[in-house]
Design an enzyme around this catalytic site. Structure first.
Site, short mmCIF file in Angstrom:
data_model
loop_
_atom_site.label_atom_id
_atom_site.label_comp_id
_atom_site.label_asym_id
_atom_site.label_seq_id
_atom_site.Cartn_x
_atom_site.Cartn_y
_atom_site.Cartn_z
N LYS A 67 0.82 -1.02 0.07
CA LYS A 67 0.09 0.03 0.04
C LYS A 67 0.93 1.17 0.10
O LYS A 67 2.13 1.19 0.57
CB LYS A 67 -0.85 -0.22 1.30
N SER A 142 -9.79 2.21 2.38
CA SER A 142 -8.85 3.22 1.61
C SER A 142 -8.10 2.24 1.00
O SER A 142 -7.28 2.70 -0.23
CB SER A 142 -8.17 4.04 2.52
N SER A 166 -10.27 0.17 6.87
CA SER A 166 -9.49 0.16 5.40
C SER A 166 -9.00 -1.06 4.85
O SER A 166 -8.46 -1.29 3.57
CB SER A 166 -8.62 1.12 5.47
N1 GLN Z 1 -13.28 4.66 5.86
C1 GLN Z 1 -12.66 4.81 7.09
C2 GLN Z 1 -12.32 6.33 7.13
O1 GLN Z 1 -12.40 6.96 5.93
C3 GLN Z 1 -11.54 4.16 7.36
C4 GLN Z 1 -10.23 4.59 6.86
C5 GLN Z 1 -9.01 3.79 7.22
O2 GLN Z 1 -9.24 2.58 7.95
N2 GLN Z 1 -7.88 4.20 6.92
O3 GLN Z 1 -11.87 7.03 8.02
#
Ligand code: GLN
Length: 490
Positions: A67, A142, A166
């Site tokens: 990532k 994400s 994410s």
């Molecule tokens: N979708 C969640 C957010 O927007 C989680 C993001 C993440 O885990 N990096 O904060």
């Protein structure tokens, strides 16, 4: 995990992975950059070791995707943002180093929502990654690129970060396994910080067994990350209380209280020999359609295997989303303040004063969602509103943690959906941040409580979209949870 050998060379494995990555790029936009030369060079070194009879490592020649919010000296770490696009890292993340010391080979850096803010990978400066089952839909986020890289079989595993879902949400949108460990299990040294009280490093792979192997390699205390826990992963527990671990609170004997005994050997039928084992299901979530059907089916399956299903009332969980979207932006506003146009990467070249350097660089360099969170974070931390928002949210967070502690007195693991629905259409939620945030309603409570959770695939809808569920355990139950999933959730 298929590792390199005399019969299957690391160079061949890496070449195949790079070809697949290239072929998928136009349709799915999985990678931000490929790491071709360095990967082929490392593969040749691994093959040399195999030829000379040296130990090539437990992940010898395994191509993997990183990532793009992990620092490594290979390539730039962009965090899918303009502000870090030119960022060459002087260090390599501890987790990356541990994987590479075992012979894993990074073939490319995957796309994400910029700074990991989002649930669809549409907030990337480089454009969205597409869902592996239907390219008109989102990959989830994400860590969308990492999930799709595994789902399309480009690589055998990929790294991710999970601050609020994410890893688990994109895993379930693409039909792969995704694991978020107990907070503090894997070092975050060398990972771009989002919200430091919930950020976790974890993995995407094709099985719980593969994730167990990756965990055994990467878990452990790190002097560079003071939040890492004393080593517990895979420790040899003699009291039979591996769910809590030697340093956990209230160790309990197995058997007598019906707890799942993770250290006892499997019997001939592949079951643990001790007592009834209990799986909790949360009553308070309003679940419908395909996800409800998938959950009901899994419950039936576990019952038929002899597990007791315990219904849990968890009334404070409904506050988790609101708590998350106060605490997390507060931490984001602090963590992102370091990107000032001076110390890292991008700077606006027309700026004439110091204020302009800060203002213009940040204005150009962040995506709208990043800016929204910086503003919310500064607002909830500001002197007039701190008590009403931030402090109150932290108190509610403690209640959520306590509610899970109570729940785990009644069951060994909790089975839950990851999301209310399967993957949505590209563009469907981009103009409505609240509807995007609502996607996270079942994933964020776990992060607030620092618990481990595995998202695992449970088939598809009639339109071919992936469905996933998650299995949540008490803190430090990571190994037992993966072990259980490998045996019972396939
Ligand atoms: N979708 C969640 C957010 O927007 C989680 C993001 C993440 O885990 N990096 O904060």
């Amino acid at each position: 995990m298929q590792i390199a050998s005399k019969e299957l060379s690391a160079v061949e494995m890496v070449k195949t992975a790079l070809e697949k990555a290239k072929a998928a790029q136009e349709k799915y936009s999985v990678f931000i950059s490929l790491n071709k030369e360095a990967a082929l060079k490392r593969a040749a070194e691994i093959d040399g070791k195999i030829k000379n009879g040296e130990n090539p490592g437990r992940l010898a020649g395994v191509p993997y995707a990183l990532k793009d919010n992990f620092l490594s000296k290979d390539g730039n770490t962009t965090a899918a943002s303009k502000i870090l696009e030119p960022m060459k890292s002087p260090i390599t993340a501890t987790s990356v180093k541990k994987l590479e010391d075992e012979g894993a080979i990074m073939i490319g850096r995957t796309n994400l929502d910029a700074f990991a803010h989002g649930s669809s990978t549409e907030n990337s400066y480089f454009g969205p990654t597409k869902n592996s089952k239907d390219a008109a839909r989102v990959a989830g986020g994400s860590s969308g690129g990492s999930a799709v890289a595994v789902a399309l079989d480009i690589v055998q595993f990929a790294t991710g970060t999970d601050t609020g879902g994410s890893i688990r949400q994109p895993a379930s949108f693409n039909g792969v396994y995704g694991f978020k460990p107990t907070y503090g299990t894997i070092s975050r040294y060398g990972v771009v910080a989002m919200a430091s009280s919930t950020d976790c490093v974890g993995f995407f792979a094709n099985s719980a067994e593969d994730i167990d192997l990756l965990m055994s390699i990467t878990a452990g205390q790190d002097p560079y990350d003071m939040t890492t826990l004393p080593d517990y992963y895979g420790a040899d527990f003699t009291r039979g209380d591996a769910l809590r671990g030697p340093a956990g609170p209230e160790p309990q004997a197995s058997g007598s209280d019906g707890r799942y005994n993770a250290t006892a050997p499997w019997d001939a039928e592949g079951r643990r020999p001790t007592g009834p084992r209990k799986i909790g299901v949360i009553k308070d979530f309003d679940i419908k359609g395909d996800i409800k059907d998938a959950l009901d089916k899994k419950i039936k399956d576990l019952k038929s295997k002899g597990y007791e299903i315990v219904e849990l009332e968890m009334p404070t969980l409904k506050y988790a989303l609101a708590v998350y979207y106060i605490v997390v932006p507060a931490e984001i506003s602090s963590n992102l303040s370091r990107y000032d146009g001076i110390r890292y990467a991008y700077r606006n070249s027309s700026a004439k004063s110091l204020d302009e350097v800060y203002g213009k660089s940040r204005s150009d360099g962040f995506m709208p969602e990043n800016k929204r969170r910086i503003m919310i974070g500064n607002f909830v931390l500001s002197s007039g509103f701190y008590d009403a928002y931030y402090l109150k949210a932290q108190k509610a967070r403690t209640l959520i943690i306590k509610e899970y502690e109570e729940a785990f007195k009644k069951c060994d693991f909790i089975l839950s959906p990851v999301t209310p629905n399967p993957a949505f259409k590209l563009g469907e939620k981009t103009d409505d941040p609240v509807s995007m945030y609502l996607e996270d309603v079942m994933s964020v409570p776990i992060n607030l409580a620092g618990l481990p959770s595995l998202a695992f695939p449970v088939g598809e809808t009639k339109d071919g979209l992936s469905l996933g569920l998650q299995l949540i355990g008490p803190r430090r139950s990571d190994k037992a949870l993966l072990d259980f999933a490998g045996k019972e959730l396939k």
